[in-house]
Design a protein around this motif. Structure first.
Motif, short mmCIF file in Angstrom:
data_model
loop_
_atom_site.label_atom_id
_atom_site.label_comp_id
_atom_site.label_asym_id
_atom_site.label_seq_id
_atom_site.Cartn_x
_atom_site.Cartn_y
_atom_site.Cartn_z
N ARG A 172 44.37 43.83 39.09
CA ARG A 172 43.20 44.15 39.63
C ARG A 172 42.66 45.46 38.79
O ARG A 172 41.71 45.90 38.54
CB ARG A 172 43.36 44.51 41.12
CG ARG A 172 42.35 45.12 41.81
CD ARG A 172 41.09 44.12 42.20
NE ARG A 172 40.03 44.80 42.16
CZ ARG A 172 39.18 45.10 43.32
NH1 ARG A 172 39.74 44.80 44.43
NH2 ARG A 172 37.94 45.70 43.21
N ARG A 204 41.30 40.89 36.31
CA ARG A 204 40.66 41.55 37.57
C ARG A 204 39.93 40.37 38.18
O ARG A 204 39.88 40.52 39.72
CB ARG A 204 39.69 42.49 37.16
CG ARG A 204 40.26 43.86 36.34
CD ARG A 204 39.53 44.84 36.43
NE ARG A 204 37.95 44.62 35.49
CZ ARG A 204 37.73 44.81 34.22
NH1 ARG A 204 38.97 45.57 33.71
NH2 ARG A 204 36.83 44.78 33.58
N TRP A 205 39.27 39.62 37.69
CA TRP A 205 38.47 38.33 38.46
C TRP A 205 39.39 37.62 39.25
O TRP A 205 39.02 37.30 40.51
CB TRP A 205 37.58 37.32 37.51
CG TRP A 205 36.82 38.31 36.52
CD1 TRP A 205 36.14 39.46 36.82
CD2 TRP A 205 36.28 37.92 35.25
NE1 TRP A 205 35.26 39.79 35.80
CE2 TRP A 205 35.26 38.97 34.81
CE3 TRP A 205 36.40 36.70 34.35
CZ2 TRP A 205 34.65 38.87 33.43
CZ3 TRP A 205 35.58 36.70 33.21
CH2 TRP A 205 34.95 37.68 32.88
N SER A 221 42.21 38.27 40.46
CA SER A 221 42.87 39.03 41.43
C SER A 221 41.94 39.37 42.59
O SER A 221 42.31 38.92 43.57
CB SER A 221 43.30 40.55 40.93
OG SER A 221 43.60 41.18 42.03
N VAL A 222 40.59 39.66 42.39
CA VAL A 222 39.64 39.92 43.25
C VAL A 222 39.25 38.42 43.89
O VAL A 222 39.21 38.36 45.10
CB VAL A 222 38.03 40.28 42.64
CG1 VAL A 222 37.18 40.33 43.47
CG2 VAL A 222 38.27 41.55 41.94
N ALA A 223 39.20 37.56 43.32
CA ALA A 223 38.68 36.14 43.96
C ALA A 223 40.08 35.74 44.68
O ALA A 223 39.92 35.59 46.09
CB ALA A 223 39.04 35.01 42.89
N TYR A 224 41.39 35.95 44.47
CA TYR A 224 42.39 35.61 45.37
C TYR A 224 42.51 36.80 46.55
O TYR A 224 42.43 36.03 47.61
CB TYR A 224 44.02 35.91 44.45
CG TYR A 224 45.15 35.72 45.34
CD1 TYR A 224 45.63 34.53 45.25
CD2 TYR A 224 45.47 36.84 46.24
CE1 TYR A 224 46.89 34.43 46.00
CE2 TYR A 224 46.58 36.55 46.95
CZ TYR A 224 47.58 35.18 46.79
OH TYR A 224 48.37 35.03 47.71
N ILE A 225 42.14 37.98 46.25
CA ILE A 225 42.35 38.79 47.55
C ILE A 225 41.17 38.36 48.39
O ILE A 225 41.19 38.34 49.90
CB ILE A 225 42.13 40.24 47.14
CG1 ILE A 225 43.46 40.54 46.29
CG2 ILE A 225 42.07 40.95 48.37
CD1 ILE A 225 43.18 41.88 45.78
N GLU A 226 40.05 38.21 47.88
CA GLU A 226 38.78 37.76 48.82
C GLU A 226 39.02 36.52 49.52
O GLU A 226 38.95 36.32 50.76
CB GLU A 226 37.54 37.63 47.99
CG GLU A 226 37.09 38.82 47.45
CD GLU A 226 36.63 40.04 48.34
OE1 GLU A 226 36.42 39.71 49.60
OE2 GLU A 226 36.74 41.33 48.03
N GLU A 259 45.80 45.05 48.01
CA GLU A 259 44.83 46.41 48.03
C GLU A 259 45.51 47.63 48.67
O GLU A 259 45.10 48.66 47.92
CB GLU A 259 43.70 45.96 49.34
CG GLU A 259 42.67 44.86 48.86
CD GLU A 259 41.81 45.19 47.95
OE1 GLU A 259 42.01 45.15 46.54
OE2 GLU A 259 40.60 45.75 48.19
N ARG A 293 47.06 48.89 45.33
CA ARG A 293 46.31 49.33 44.45
C ARG A 293 45.81 50.72 44.51
O ARG A 293 45.71 51.74 43.95
CB ARG A 293 44.66 48.34 44.33
CG ARG A 293 43.78 48.82 43.32
CD ARG A 293 42.84 47.90 43.49
NE ARG A 293 42.02 47.80 44.61
CZ ARG A 293 40.84 48.34 44.42
NH1 ARG A 293 40.00 48.90 43.50
NH2 ARG A 293 40.19 48.29 45.68
#
Lengths: 261, 262
Positions: free
Chosen positions: A83, A91-92, A94-99, A145, A148
């Motif tokens: 992230r 980054r993308w 990671s964001v997709a996974y987390i969301e 999250e 981070r």
């Protein structure tokens, strides 16, 4: 008639206590205590649960939770670093996974993993591996999250000092930044552990044999067997045996962090 | 040792350095003075590339820092840096602060790193503090550990970014004494400071900066005691006798904001 400030405080306080007393009284009067006692406080049933509820169910809950937490922590750290990466695709991803994993109920993840993975890859994963993956994949999204935030909370001067000594970015992260970040996020990470302890009740969706039962499944099984709600109460108390000390630990860690600042 | 040519640095639309030319010879002690926001710290941070210059070149000991192909970690090993906010590693003891980069960067074995670490702590007068964590040390002690941390890497050059500005007045002396001893040993030093007595007594050369340019430079007895430029004179009057200032008489540039927490 005008009241003094003291009189008004006393009046407000009296009303508040009166409301509380009235609500409690209503509940006590409305409930059928005999029926409740028969359902929840059957000493014979409670005794029959021992020692298995401790040696099998409680132990399994702890083992499943720790497996999931361990895997989730590593995956969460990797996701947090992705992230914060300079490379946009990381980054993308990671964001997709987390969301995704934060937004989908853990229940669905467990079903998908329990039935989907064997279908897709024609392999029967070891039960413990599946549990570790399922709990870890969900936990990782939350922990990423948290971690981070911890990394970003380390003052900028720490990275500058490390780089000025000739450390590479990666070396500075490993030796200087990440150890400090983990200190900062220790209390929230312990909270994640509490949440994961409760999420481990979803493991039953993967299909378990008798000696693999964790607390919730064990409790529900005994509920059907004894036609008594007592096992649910005992299982609940067993969860508290784990989560209340962890909660105390969080409070102690927070107090210690506050003092170190 | 240091060659700076035509150095420009902008942050967004704000031009902080507007063409700096400066050379520091081996063994020389150069103090940079000037009001807050004049670009002194930025200049210092461009020398080891903590800030990337917008244009111009910086060469340190023959290595061009501004060359995109330079191994910056290798160059930084030879440049010690001391920060205003100390920036010690709070999760490590004083001795561990000194050994970690020796071991991880210079690949010294543990025994050697510890031996050098202890020797260096002795040089800054903190032999008895090796097991203390930064939070257990006074500001002056922390800054001396920070100086020792840089010295343990055997640097050829030391950069000091307002090393005493975050200290209580009674703790400044110990830090300046360490820096003075270092200067006497022949260390090459580039020092951004507000300590005029240090600049006057220790520096070989004083550079006065204002508004992103070097206004005046020369021997300390000339720049500090007999400045030629009116801006230098105005600044020195304010610094040397702050109580003499009148409201509205001189522009207040405000206190220097600390960029980094301890």
């Amino acid at each position: 008639m005008a009241m003094t400030r003291r009189q008004r405080t006393r009046a407000v306080r009296t009303v508040q206590y009166a409301v509380l007393a009235a609500v409690l009284l209503a509940i006590v009067l409305a409930a059928d205590w005999g029926e409740l006692r028969r359902a929840f406080f059957d000493a014979g049933v409670a005794r029959s649960l021992l020692p298995d509820i401790l040696t099998t169910a409680l132990l399994n809950t702890v083992v499943y939770t720790l497996l999931g937490f361990g895997f989730g922590l590593v995956a969460g750290l990797v996701l947090a670093l992705m992230r914060l990466s300079q490379v946009p695709p990381y980054r993308w991803l990671s964001v997709a996974y987390i969301e995704f994993f934060r937004g989908v109920p853990a229940l669905l993840v467990f079903i998908a993993l329990g039935f989907g993975v064997p279908l897709a890859f024609q392999v029967a994963l070891d039960r413990y591996v599946t549990v570790m993956l399922a709990l870890g994949l969900v936990g990782a999204a939350y922990m990423a999250e948290t971690i981070r935030a911890g990394i970003r909370a380390v003052p900028k001067g720490q990275m500058e000092a490390a780089r000025s000594l000739g450390m590479s970015h990666g070396r500075a992260m490993v030796s200087i930044i990440i150890p400090q970040a983990f200190r900062i996020v220790l209390p929230p990470l312990t909270n994640e552990l509490i949440l994961l302890t409760k999420d481990s009740s979803l493991v039953y969706l993967l299909g378990l044999s008798l000696d693999q039962y964790e607390l919730s499944k064990f409790g529900r099984d005994a509920l059907n067997q004894h036609r008594s709600l007592t096992p649910i109460l005992v299982a609940g108390l067993c969860y508290l045996l784990i989560t209340v000390p962890l909660g105390q630990l969080v409070r102690w860690l927070e107090a210690r962090t506050a003092k170190a600042r | 040792m240091i060659r700076i040519r035509g150095l420009h640095k902008s942050f967004g639309g704000l031009e902080v350095l507007k063409g700096i030319d400066l050379a520091v010879e081996r063994g020389e002690v150069v103090c940079v003075i000037g009001p807050s926001g004049s670009g002194k710290s930025t200049l210092l941070r461009c020398v080891n590339l903590l800030e990337e210059p917008t244009s111009g070149s910086v060469t340190v000991g023959g290595a061009e820092v501004t060359d995109p192909d330079v191994d910056i970690d290798r160059v930084r090993r030879r440049i010690g840096m001391v920060f205003q906010a100390f920036n010690l590693f709070p999760h490590l003891t004083a001795l561990e602060n000194l050994t970690i980069a020796q071991r991880r960067v210079l690949r010294r074995d543990k025994a050697e790193a510890v031996r050098i670490g202890r020797d260096t702590l002795r040089r800054v007068g903190l032999t008895d503090k090796e097991t203390a964590y930064p939070a257990q040390l006074s500001g002056g002690q922390q800054q001396r550990v920070a100086i020792a941390r840089a010295l343990a890497m055997d640097p050829e050059l030391m950069l000091f970014d307002e090393p005493t500005s975050a200290l209580d007045p009674e703790l400044v002396g110990d830090v300046l004494a360490v820096m003075r001893a270092l200067a006497d040993e022949g260390m090459t030093m580039l020092v951004v400071t507000h300590e005029m007595s240090f600049a006057r007594e220790v520096a070989d050369r004083v550079v006065f900066m204002d508004d992103g340019v070097i206004v005046e430079e020369g021997r300390p007895e000339q720049v500090v005691a007999a400045p030629r430029h009116p801006r230098t004179r105005a600044f020195l009057t304010r610094v040397l006798d702050p109580a003499a200032a009148r409201v509205g008489e001189v522009p207040d540039t405000g206190p220097k904001d600390s960029r980094t927490g301890p």
